[in-house]
Design an enzyme around this catalytic site. Structure first.
Site, short mmCIF file in Angstrom:
data_model
loop_
_atom_site.label_atom_id
_atom_site.label_comp_id
_atom_site.label_asym_id
_atom_site.label_seq_id
_atom_site.Cartn_x
_atom_site.Cartn_y
_atom_site.Cartn_z
N ILE A 73 84.67 85.74 32.78
CA ILE A 73 84.14 86.42 33.95
C ILE A 73 84.95 86.78 35.09
O ILE A 73 84.75 87.18 36.21
CB ILE A 73 83.28 85.20 34.78
CG1 ILE A 73 83.83 84.00 34.77
CG2 ILE A 73 82.00 85.07 33.93
CD1 ILE A 73 82.85 82.72 35.75
N GLY A 74 86.41 86.41 34.65
CA GLY A 74 87.38 86.89 35.61
C GLY A 74 88.73 86.88 35.17
O GLY A 74 88.97 85.82 34.05
N GLY A 90 93.21 86.73 36.39
CA GLY A 90 94.32 87.01 37.64
C GLY A 90 95.59 87.37 36.81
O GLY A 90 95.63 87.29 35.57
N GLY A 91 96.43 87.09 37.60
CA GLY A 91 97.91 87.49 37.00
C GLY A 91 98.48 85.96 36.19
O GLY A 91 98.92 86.19 35.42
N ALA A 123 95.95 83.40 35.45
CA ALA A 123 94.94 82.59 34.71
C ALA A 123 93.77 83.34 34.59
O ALA A 123 93.74 84.42 34.96
CB ALA A 123 94.57 81.43 35.66
N VAL A 183 89.45 82.97 33.94
CA VAL A 183 88.14 82.29 34.33
C VAL A 183 87.16 82.49 33.43
O VAL A 183 86.77 83.70 33.01
CB VAL A 183 87.53 82.49 35.46
CG1 VAL A 183 86.71 81.53 36.09
CG2 VAL A 183 88.98 82.34 36.80
N LYS A 203 88.83 77.44 34.60
CA LYS A 203 89.99 78.19 35.10
C LYS A 203 91.12 77.76 33.92
O LYS A 203 91.68 76.68 33.90
CB LYS A 203 90.46 78.07 36.48
CG LYS A 203 91.56 78.93 36.82
CD LYS A 203 91.69 79.06 38.18
CE LYS A 203 93.00 79.82 38.64
NZ LYS A 203 93.01 79.76 40.29
N ASP A 210 96.84 81.88 50.74
CA ASP A 210 96.52 82.96 50.23
C ASP A 210 95.31 83.60 50.57
O ASP A 210 94.47 83.76 49.56
CB ASP A 210 96.87 82.95 48.69
CG ASP A 210 96.73 84.14 47.91
OD1 ASP A 210 97.07 85.26 48.62
OD2 ASP A 210 96.68 84.22 46.71
#
Length: 697
Positions: free
Chosen positions: A80-81, A83-84, A86, A88, A104, A201
């Protein structure tokens, strides 16, 4: 080449900047020397973002690289997602009744390089940090561990999308909704600061929006850069970590030597973007002129000297309430009929008082249940507790009570079955997720292409819609729209005149305006885009209170252009949904050859394969999207550009020829347009911005 927003080094194969998320314009891709992967990774590391080439990203998207069953307990269902650092994953918790959770996972390549120890430490610290924070506006951690695939965190699964997606949907967030969302963000950050934790962040993509009835509850995620007090053995003095344009000046200089005021700076940028919809690279006070005084609050958050900013998130909200208190209270929606209850800060919490308050709320809720009062009334009682004690001892219990109430009393549509709203003629067909090719075939050198094709119908590009929805079987009729016009809850911000709904014409016979308002079953016409939006909000509020809205952030709204063409084609790739021969159009549509220069009652021609009537002809139909030209890349759940001055219309009408009634034909009008050949159709679908999207049409 560099991103024109944050100056991050890019490769020419990327479409979005991995640092700030900015779309990469074509003009900066020309005449540039290629950038080596080593250079990109070095700079990415210096900004706290790991940039990956497209081939690596493709591997990451395939969650099969991880075990499908984690710890003999969590069954992974989909990604579902990412990032740089990890990815998800969505999963089912087998030990707790298949409860949906999010996992995650640290990407494997970050456990096999020179920086692996620091990255793994940051990842592990994130779970430890969030585990200490029990608050309604902060994501809940259930578990953390490691296995042969590396470290992972098991956390609360949040159905809605991120605040980034909500802002990028291109629809201005109403003032009262924006203030509510920002209240929740401030409550969560204030709680973290009282625990001596700094996020470092904060940005819209790190704030998820959980659908709670008609409200969106913000939940702060990604505490990977958070640190406790002054101690940090992971950050390196002099290193820059965070996201450009949301970072304070002192954090851009040195991430280690910052305090809680760096989060205050980020909150100011988020508030500006929430209220204006503009990327906060430049904060323009002129764009805040609709609400005098709010720019002072934002600029105090953004002071260059940290000691001149607000000392806490609570102080920000106090000043916002002074500026917006009256305006916000005047714009409350019908669901906000309970009194405002100020949340208690941790220092003010008295366990005995909280317990007494919970028992009182429970008594009132049980009393309403015994009287068979509406689910919405009972839910509002329980929400009083959450408003007052967002991190209270009974928080999880109350959340589960509210969820169970809504599930037990759900009376709405079920996927795979058609749906009719009680006491109306509004009927809907269930539409399954799927793929289709949007646009029309250009042929080769103009030969063999679709007859009547226009240049704005290409390039043809693949669309994937990942969610189920219900499309209106007919355009909205005069009868159903007049119920709205005669109600007491019409949007007070719209100047209601005969220009955007000439209700005085209804039922007056064929001698009034050529018979366009003669029969209740004719499609309603002469309705502006803002008036349609007001109608959809009114209908959503009624159906939500009646327990007939599916969970997951569903609302009644105009269809996106992609939803419209997908539903119109119903699996076809031809000129019309029934084929290419326009001589057959008379069986499916009212157009210039058979309309006798007027609209006709809906449903009097044959439907398409999915049971939808009048998709072609009778009236043009508004779409939810601002208009722009198509892009060539494939898209997932597209919803049009963020801003614009005109909106898409589809389908053709009684006044148009067959060419205008093709599935791919697209045009636009200004939002105030009101014509006798313009109507609309509804869709019951996730709210724009709440479903994950990728690419642009």
């Amino acid at each position: 080449m560099k991103c024109d927003k944050c100056q991050f080094e890019l490769t020419d194969t990327w479409t979005h900047c991995p640092s700030c998320g900015n779309a990469i314009s074509e003009n900066i891709k020309t005449n540039v020397a290629p950038v080596s992967q080593t250079t990109v990774v070095k700079q990415a590391m210096s900004t706290g973002t790991i940039a990956l080439d497209p081939a690596s990203l493709a591997k990451i998207r395939d969650y099969e690289i991880f075990s499908r069953i984690v710890e003999n307990r969590y069954e992974i269902t989909e990604q579902i997602g990412q990032g740089g650092f990890a990815v998800v994953l969505k999963a089912k918790d087998r030990k707790l009744g298949d409860r949906t959770v999010a996992i995650k996972r640290l990407l494997k390549q970050h456990m096999q390089n020179n920086s692996s120890a620091r990255i793994v430490e940051r990842f592990r610290r994130e779970s430890a940090v969030i585990a200490t924070l029990n608050h309604r506006n902060i994501v809940t951690i259930y578990d953390c561990n490691s296995d042969e695939d590396g470290d992972y965190i098991v956390m609360e699964y949040i159905e809605g999308g991120s605040l980034r997606q909500r802002i990028d949907s291109g629809r201005r967030i109403p003032l009262d909704e924006a203030v509510k969302i920002f209240h929740g963000i401030c409550n969560g950050i204030a709680f973290a600061h009282r625990k001596n934790l700094i996020h470092r962040d904060l940005k819209p993509s790190n704030i998820m929006l959980f659908p709670d009835g008609s409200d969106l509850v913000p939940k702060i995620v990604d505490f990977g850069l958070a640190r406790q007090g002054e101690a940090s053995d992971v950050s390196i003095t002099g290193m820059v970590m965070g996201t450009p344009y949301y970072m304070s000046p002192e954090q851009q200089r040195d991430v280690k030597n910052v305090n809680s005021s760096t989060d205050i700076y980020s909150l100011g940028k988020i508030l500006y973007e929430l209220l204006t919809g503009d990327f906060p690279d430049v904060v323009d006070p002129e764009k805040l002129s609709f609400c005098p005084g709010i720019s002072d609050v934002i600029f105090k958050c953004l002071k260059l000297k940290s000691e001149e900013r607000y000392s806490s998130a609570d102080e920000i909200m106090k000043d916002i309430d002074k500026v917006l208190g009256t305006a916000a209270s005047e714009q409350k929606t019908p669901s906000e009929k309970f009194e405002r209850i100020e949340p208690k800060s941790e220092s003010e919490e008295d366990p005995r008082e909280e317990e007494w308050f919970f028992q009182e709320i429970s008594k009132k809720a049980n009393g309403l249940k015994s009287k068979n009062e509406s689910t919405s009334a009972i839910v509002e009682e329980y929400r009083k507790y959450l408003e007052r004690y967002p991190s209270g001892a009974h928080r999880n219990e109350v959340d589960h009570l509210i969820t169970d109430l809504r599930k037990q009393n759900y009376k709405g549509p079920n996927h795979g079955k058609s749906w009719k709203i009680p006491d109306t003629e509004l009927q809907f067909s269930s539409i399954s997720p799927g793929d289709f090719h949007m646009g029309s075939n250009p042929g080769i050198m103009g030969i063999g292409g679709e007859k009547g094709r226009k240049g704005n119908e290409g390039p043809v590009h693949k669309i994937h819609l990942s969610y189920k929805f219900w499309m209106g079987r007919y355009p909205v009729t005069i009868a159903d729209y007049l119920k709205f016009m005669r109600s007491d809850n019409r949007d007070p911000q719209i100047e209601w005149t005969s220009k955007n709904c000439p209700m005085e014409k209804a039922g007056k016979g064929s001698d009034i305006d050529g018979g366009f308002w003669q029969e209740p079953s004719q499609p309603v016409v002469e309705v502006s885009w803002p008036a349609v939006r007001a109608y959809t909000r009114w209908l959503t509020e009624i159906e939500l209170n009646a327990g007939r809205i599916p969970s997951g952030g569903y609302v009644y709204r105009l269809p996106t252009e992609a939803e419209w063409e997908y539903s119109c084609r119903a699996g076809a790739s031809t000129r019309f949904f029934f084929g290419d021969d326009e001589r057959e159009l008379q069986n499916f549509a009212w157009y210039d050859r058979n309309s006798n220069n007027r609209t006709h009652p809906v449903g009097t021609k044959s439907p398409n394969e999915w049971g939808l009537f009048d998709m072609l002809g009778n009236v043009w139909e508004w779409c939810n999207d601002h208009y722009e030209g198509y892009k060539s890349e494939s898209c997932v759940n597209p919803c049009g550009p963020k801003t614009g001055t005109v909106f898409v219309r589809r389908g053709g009408s009684w006044v148009n020829d067959a060419n205008h009634c093709r599935c791919a034909y697209r045009k636009y009008w200004e939002p105030a347009s009101c014509f006798k050949y313009l109507g609309f159709r509804l869709v019951l679908a996730p709210e724009i911005g709440s479903m994950a999207s990728a690419g642009r049409m």
